[in-house]
Design an enzyme around this catalytic site. Structure first.
Site, PDB file in Angstrom:
ATOM      1  N   HIS A  21       0.999  -1.295   0.364  1.00 39.21           N
ATOM      2  CA  HIS A  21       0.559  -0.110   0.004  1.00 39.21           C
ATOM      3  C   HIS A  21       0.988   1.662   0.422  1.00 39.21           C
ATOM      4  CE1 HIS A  21      -0.321  -0.566   4.361  1.00 39.21           C
ATOM      5  NE2 HIS A  21       0.089   1.043   4.362  1.00 39.21           N
ATOM      6  N   ASP A  33       1.476  -7.644   1.919  1.00 39.82           N
ATOM      7  CA  ASP A  33       1.445  -6.190   2.141  1.00 39.82           C
ATOM      8  C   ASP A  33       2.696  -6.207   2.012  1.00 39.82           C
ATOM      9  OD1 ASP A  33       0.544  -3.701   1.734  1.00 39.82           O
ATOM     10  OD2 ASP A  33      -0.082  -3.492   3.501  1.00 39.82           O
ATOM     11  N   SER A  65       3.803   2.672   8.081  1.00 37.39           N
ATOM     12  CA  SER A  65       3.566   0.914   7.492  1.00 37.39           C
ATOM     13  C   SER A  65       5.031   0.766   6.545  1.00 37.39           C
ATOM     14  CB  SER A  65       2.311   1.968   6.290  1.00 37.39           C
ATOM     15  OG  SER A  65       1.675   1.360   6.943  1.00 37.39           O
TER      16      SER A  65
HETATM   17  N1  ARG Z   1      -4.349   0.619   7.433  1.00 32.18           N
HETATM   18  C1  ARG Z   1      -3.435   0.665   6.907  1.00 32.18           C
HETATM   19  C2  ARG Z   1      -2.430   1.297   6.836  1.00 32.18           C
HETATM   20  O1  ARG Z   1      -2.987   2.210   7.222  1.00 32.18           O
HETATM   21  C3  ARG Z   1      -3.500   0.511   4.678  1.00 32.18           C
HETATM   22  C4  ARG Z   1      -3.888  -0.696   4.188  1.00 32.18           C
HETATM   23  C5  ARG Z   1      -4.344  -0.459   3.001  1.00 32.18           C
HETATM   24  N2  ARG Z   1      -4.956  -1.566   3.014  1.00 32.18           N
HETATM   25  C6  ARG Z   1      -6.527  -0.992   2.436  1.00 32.18           C
HETATM   26  N3  ARG Z   1      -7.603  -2.090   2.603  1.00 32.18           N
HETATM   27  N4  ARG Z   1      -6.722   0.657   2.221  1.00 32.18           N
HETATM   28  O2  ARG Z   1      -1.603   1.554   6.991  1.00 32.18           O
END
Ligand code: ARG
Length: 720
Positions: A84, A219, A655
């Site tokens: 992501h 991811d 992330s």
């Molecule tokens: N929740 C994750 C973060 O903020 C991002 C994941 C992205 N995936 C999604 N389905 N929007 O780091």
């Protein structure tokens, strides 16, 4: 007795460094938590962790792009980060014919690696500039202090930056302005896409599984940082060569067990652990629900169009993902804040503080002043969210607002030719970017919907004068949805901003009146000017006051417990931090226990052929069914481990962060937080907080078995 009890409550709730709470500054690890980290299992020395004169672990950790973390994993500048985090670069590199986002991609050699517009930054050192800043701020308050602070920080940044060497300094205000640290970075601007799994793997589970455990998402994505042939940072050039880094992380294939030590290095973006109870109340009652409601409407219209064809999906995918991410976050945050009565907890702490502050002139009126500030601001808070997430939630109107600058130049009688050319260049560039990701069908629906919501939700006395009256005059009853739909359709049909021919004619012969009569520009300018002239000053006044009082509150908390001060960590400010904890299961609710790992068994259970969120590549399903796990198998479970959870304290910005074992080896990539602790920006829950990580063995399995890119595996230093 009573007084003692109060003091104890305060110590525990405000200051105790909980087992795994804390985003620690790497330069203070030695003084603050190194001993505890060792107790938990860490085998590295202080110097191996952070040393600005010798190679240390920190040299392998980078800021990736605008808001993520990455790590160097080979002596040729190979980078691992999240899928992501690479998402937008992957989408940009993709076309309907070469759809890397959908199908995945691996460069078989350096030549095949794809140029991106990303850059990465290495941290060189951290200097404490607290005294210099505080001395120049003196006793200033309010706007004067904020302005002076901006000027002082800018001067330090300039002094410590060296543009020709790509050295950038950014001073960060920590503890809400009680401490100032200068972070000095070196930026590398040639970053290339090396590999990515198909989106079905990298975003497996989509928004349904986002922010949730158990999770089965691969991811990750792979990039490489290039330098000039003599190893220096440089703009993109074909002559550049892979960077030979100071340090890179070895990769462990040993696997993880419940209770294992884990540390996470990276760049947590923001937290506000000392938010006031009034702030919690405003968030749960007004800001969060408004934000969620507006994003909900926008997402619905975007998804409808994205599902129609591949080209639209590619155009909207990246924006959709980021809008959806915090839509779900803020909904969850509200729920958790309410469930754990964070407002009540904060009030208790504040009551004790107020008692302590009695008779201390610097601190005793903090909370009366603060409540007053909130009371004055509250009636306008929803309007602020409506501007950012509603009116400017329409990409067309957001782009149109960037033309307000041009309008200013056009109406200015003494504007020079250069001023005009500069303004024109800016809007031409802005339109190019805007059109690349624009989808008119969803945007038109968004505009109609948000205008109607604004009309209903924002008090009439805050509306722009005359706007809705004239809408009513030309398009009908303001209570009917069809009024807004017809209006939005007419805006999209008639605006010159979406029409190449009319746009080119306008740029060739720019005219203020033509711009002012454009229907899209009219909306942008009407709402923006209304906000700017009447409500922005209130918003700024509130923010300044909130900052002043927040800083004082924190200063007071430290003064209350001077001995504990040494063990406090500052809120996240997108500066390098270290968190440590353990691999650990948890109990999300009564009678339910979550295991600390997920496996390919669960991945296949979730798999739904052809589904928008739970599909998988056919080949992956076959390989998993054959149990072709290679050296990546988990010997205990006799399965491929997909993801695991730890107790580490992280947040957005982390992330892509490396999850590192006791010996400094990479065991996973952090990519999410769990739903039960979505209140983590405002309060840390020591029982429920978990970081969700993709197991590095699954990453390597995807690269080698699914992607066939053993060339990349060969670059790594594997610990077996
Ligand atoms: N929740 C994750 C973060 O903020 C991002 C994941 C992205 N995936 C999604 N389905 N929007 O780091």
């Amino acid at each position: 007795m009573k007084k003692l009890a109060v003091t104890i409550v305060l110590c525990f709730t405000l200051l105790r460094s909980f087992a795994d709470e804390g985003m620690w500054l790497p330069l203070l690890l030695g003084e603050q938590v190194y001993a505890e980290m060792q107790k938990k299992g860490l085998k590295l020395t202080k110097d191996q962790l952070y040393n600005i004169n010798k190679v240390s672990l920190k040299d392998a950790i980078i800021i990736f792009g605008g808001g993520c973390t990455g790590e160097i994993v080979s002596n040729k500048g190979l980078i691992f980060t999240n899928h992501h985090c690479g998402y937008s670069a992957i989408a940009s590199a993709s076309s309907v014919e070469n759809n890397y986002l959908r199908d995945g991609f691996y460069a078989k050699n350096f030549k095949e690696e794809i140029k991106t517009s990303l850059s990465v930054q290495f941290l060189i050192r951290i200097d404490d500039v607290t005294k210099e800043v505080l001395d120049s701020l003196g006793t200033l308050e309010g706007k004067a202090r904020a302005d002076k602070q901006a000027a002082v920080l800018a001067a330090i940044n300039k002094r410590l930056s060296k543009t020709e060497n790509f050295i950038e300094c950014r001073v960060s205000a920590l503890f809400k302005g009680n401490q100032y640290l200068a972070f000095v970075y070196q930026r590398y601007k040639d970053v290339r896409l090396v590999g990515t799994p198909p989106e079905s793997v990298g975003k497996f589970g989509g928004d349904t599984d986002n922010w949730e455990w158990p999770r089965h998402t691969g991811d990750f994505s792979v990039f490489r940082v290039y330098a000039s042939p003599d190893g220096k940072p440089a703009e993109y050039s074909e002559n550049n060569t892979p960077l030979k880094p100071k340090h890179f992380l070895p990769v462990s294939l040993k696997g993880i067990k419940d209770g294992d030590f884990a540390m996470i290095w990276g760049y947590p973006g923001s937290t506000n652990r000392y938010e006031s109870s009034m702030g919690i109340k405003l968030a749960t009652e007004v800001n969060n629900p408004t934000f969620v409601k507006l994003r909900d409407a926008r997402l619905k219209f975007m998804l409808t169009e994205m599902q129609k064809d591949a080209a639209t999906k590619l155009k909207l995918a990246s924006n959709y993902a980021s809008v959806a991410n915090y839509w779900k976050f803020f909904d969850g945050e509200t729920k958790q804040l309410m469930k754990y009565d964070v407002f009540g907890q904060k009030q208790k702490n504040e009551a004790a503080f107020i008692k302590w502050a009695k008779g201390k002139p610097e601190f005793e009126s903090i909370f009366t002043d603060w409540e007053k500030a909130y009371e004055e601001w509250r009636p306008y808070s929803m309007h602020r969210i409506y501007m950012n997430e509603g009116i400017f939630g329409s990409p067309l109107i957001s782009f149109a607002s960037s033309l307000i600058q041009l309008e200013a130049v056009l109406v200015k009688t003494d504007a020079t030719k250069e001023d005009l050319q500069k303004a024109l260049n800016a809007v031409v560039a802005a339109r190019k970017t805007f059109m690349e990701e624009h989808n008119a069908a969803s945007d038109q629906n968004i505009l109609g919907a948000v205008l109607m919501m604004y009309y209903k939700d924002i008090p009439q006395e805050q509306h722009p004068i005359g706007f809705f009256e004239s809408l009513k005059g030309s398009f009908g009853d303001l209570k009917n949805e069809s009024t807004y739909k017809t209006y939005a359709a007419s805006v999209f049909l008639n605006t010159l901003l979406l029409n190449d021919e009319k746009w080119n004619a306008f740029i060739a012969n720019p005219d203020a009146v033509v711009l002012q009569q454009d229907p899209a520009f009219t909306i942008a300018s009407t709402f923006y000017k209304n906000w700017n002239s009447k409500f922005l000053p209130k918003s700024q006044a509130f923010m300044v006051k909130n900052n002043d009082l927040g800083r004082l509150y924190l200063k007071g908390i430290m003064a209350m417990n001077p001995e504990k001060r040494k063990k406090m960590y500052p809120d996240a400010t997108f500066t390098m931090r270290v968190s440590y904890g353990n691999v650990k299961n948890y109990i999300p609710r009564d009678a339910v226990k979550y295991d600390y790992i997920t496996t390919s068994k669960g991945l296949l259970e979730k798999y739904k052929a052809g589904d928008y969120e739970f599909d998988l590549p056919k080949r992956q399903v076959e390989l998993l069914k054959q149990k072709d796990f290679g050296p990546y198998i988990d010997k205990q479970r006799k399965d491929l481990v997909i993801a695991f959870i730890t107790t580490n304290d992280i947040t957005g910005g982390n992330s892509g962060s490396p999850v590192i074992d006791a010996n400094g080896n990479l065991i996973g990539l952090a990519f999410d937080g769990n739903y039960e602790a979505l209140s983590h920006k405002l309060t840390f829950d020591k029982n429920l907080n978990r970081t969700i990580c993709v197991d590095i063995r699954y990453v390597l399995w995807c690269i080698e078995k699914l992607g066939g890119a053993s060339n990349l595996i060969n670059e790594l230093k594997l610990i077996k």
